[in-house]
Design an enzyme around this catalytic site. Structure first.
Site, PDB file in Angstrom:
ATOM      1  N   ASP A  26     -10.352 -10.850 -27.682  1.00 60.39           N
ATOM      2  CA  ASP A  26     -10.713  -9.992 -28.800  1.00 60.39           C
ATOM      3  C   ASP A  26     -12.048  -9.288 -28.478  1.00 60.39           C
ATOM      4  O   ASP A  26     -12.969  -9.919 -27.934  1.00 60.39           O
ATOM      5  CB  ASP A  26     -10.871 -10.916 -30.021  1.00 60.39           C
ATOM      6  N   ILE A  85      -6.898 -12.515 -38.009  1.00 60.83           N
ATOM      7  CA  ILE A  85      -7.389 -13.462 -39.015  1.00 60.83           C
ATOM      8  C   ILE A  85      -8.295 -14.485 -38.334  1.00 60.83           C
ATOM      9  O   ILE A  85      -7.882 -15.153 -37.389  1.00 60.83           O
ATOM     10  CB  ILE A  85      -6.201 -14.165 -39.702  1.00 60.83           C
ATOM     11  N   HIS A 129     -15.257  -7.544 -40.650  1.00 54.84           N
ATOM     12  CA  HIS A 129     -15.228  -8.909 -40.120  1.00 54.84           C
ATOM     13  C   HIS A 129     -16.008  -9.824 -41.069  1.00 54.84           C
ATOM     14  O   HIS A 129     -16.838  -9.360 -41.834  1.00 54.84           O
ATOM     15  CB  HIS A 129     -15.879  -8.951 -38.734  1.00 54.84           C
TER      16      HIS A 129
HETATM   17 ZN   LIG Z   1     -12.118  -7.416 -34.890  1.00 52.60          ZN
END
Ligand SMILES: [Zn+2]
Length: 340
Positions: free
Chosen positions: A81, A274, A196
């Protein structure tokens, strides 16, 4: 072999009109919760590691996870990520731990939004190398942040270094079309008002704060493109209440309702990120367990309870987003490809 690329999973999701939750993991019980939930729901799994995740656990842990995913009974994608800089991307690529990597060209590591052309350039460079290694690439256009205040949520200490403008906070459909044409990313993360972290909205979000309409416009411009929504924890009110009841002090906050995510799925959304929800589920269970069992001190007991709570949350999302029952279909498709 059931370790697969992001492209393999999202192509199947598109064809069969569902989305896959991508859960961030940092430690053993989280990883086990995500995979066991996917096995329970017969769903494909996307496990992702942010910079914070990579730095938290030792490499041998991730090597073990990679080895396990290779022979898991369900298809698993291990995704890196948010790499923000080329060097960070290269490090992830050369680690050999990922079947998919995100190059987030929308913003620099120091939190400065990049121009469209700079974003295209860094994404193109990443794509070229990723293709040689046969892994997928996720890009991002637009910056995550609150549409009312312009503030960006924090992820592992990373956030925009200034307030963001409306045009930075909402991905422009025409720019998205050009971006995809120039980069050919496997998946495109778009900005629609999510952030976020736990503090996404100060009240339950309306269309003014969480623009599902923008997803629809982007999808109309690039109907074949797989879209990704970041910052999609739902920040369950009952979970927050229980955390605070058992000694926590979390301020009032709201997340992205599962129903809003489900509304976006028919419009190209195939991957839903998530992270916070797993952290909250874990913390709630541990706080409650220790309050109710003050004589307990064996971490195996409260960690097992927290794993169960995280697994339940994952199963709920696999069911809500329609990925349950799809694992075996993908596995059969892979078997056919191998024997063909
Ligand atoms: Zn992100």
């Amino acid at each position: 072999m059931s370790l697969v690329t992001l492209r393999t999973l999202l192509d199947h999701a598109q064809k069969n009109e569902y989305a896959i939750p991508a859960f961030n993991i940092n430690f053993l019980e989280q990883a086990a919760a995500v995979i066991d939930a996917a096995i329970e729901a017969n769903s494909p799994a996307i496990i992702q590691l942010s910079s914070g995740g990579v730095n938290y656990a030792p490499q041998w842990f991730y090597r073990g996870l990679y080895a396990y995913a290779k022979q898991a009974p369900i298809p698993v994608c291990i995704h890196r990520d948010h790499t923000y800089e080329y060097a960070e991307f290269l490090e992830a690529l050369n680690s050999g731990l990922f079947t998919s990597i995100m190059i987030d060209g929308s913003i620099t590591k120091s939190g400065l939004p990049r121009s469209f052309n700079e974003n295209v350039k860094i994404t193109q460079s990443a794509i070229k190398l990723a293709q040689e290694k046969g892994i997928s690439i996720e890009g991002e256009l637009g910056c995550l942040g609150a549409l009312d205040s312009g503030a960006s949520g924090e992820e592992d200490g990373h956030k925009a270094s200034r307030l963001l403008t409306q045009s930075e906070l909402l991905t422009d459909p025409e720019e998205a079309r050009l971006f995809v044409q120039k980069t050919k990313v496997d998946a495109l993360a778009v900005a629609i008002g999510t952030s976020h972290g736990a503090y996404k909205f100060s009240k339950p979000p309306t269309e003014q704060l969480l623009s599902i309409a923008q997803v629809k416009k982007i999808h109309a411009a690039i109907p074949e493109q797989h879209l990704v929504l970041h910052g999609c924890s739902s920040v369950d009110t009952a979970t927050l209440k229980s955390i605070n009841h058992h000694g926590g002090q979390i301020k009032e906050t709201y997340g992205v309702p599962v129903a809003s995510i489900c509304e976006a799925i028919p419009f190209g959304v195939r991957k839903v990120n998530i992270d916070t929800d797993l952290r909250l589920a874990c913390t709630e269970k541990i706080r409650k367990y220790l309050c109710q069992n003050p004589e307990q001190f064996d971490p195996r007991n409260y960690l097992a309870a927290s794993q169960e709570a995280m697994q339940k949350l994952c199963v709920d999302r696999y069911l809500s987003f329609g990925s349950q029952g799809q694992a075996q279909n993908i596995m059969s498709q892979l078997d056919e490809a191998i024997t063909a």
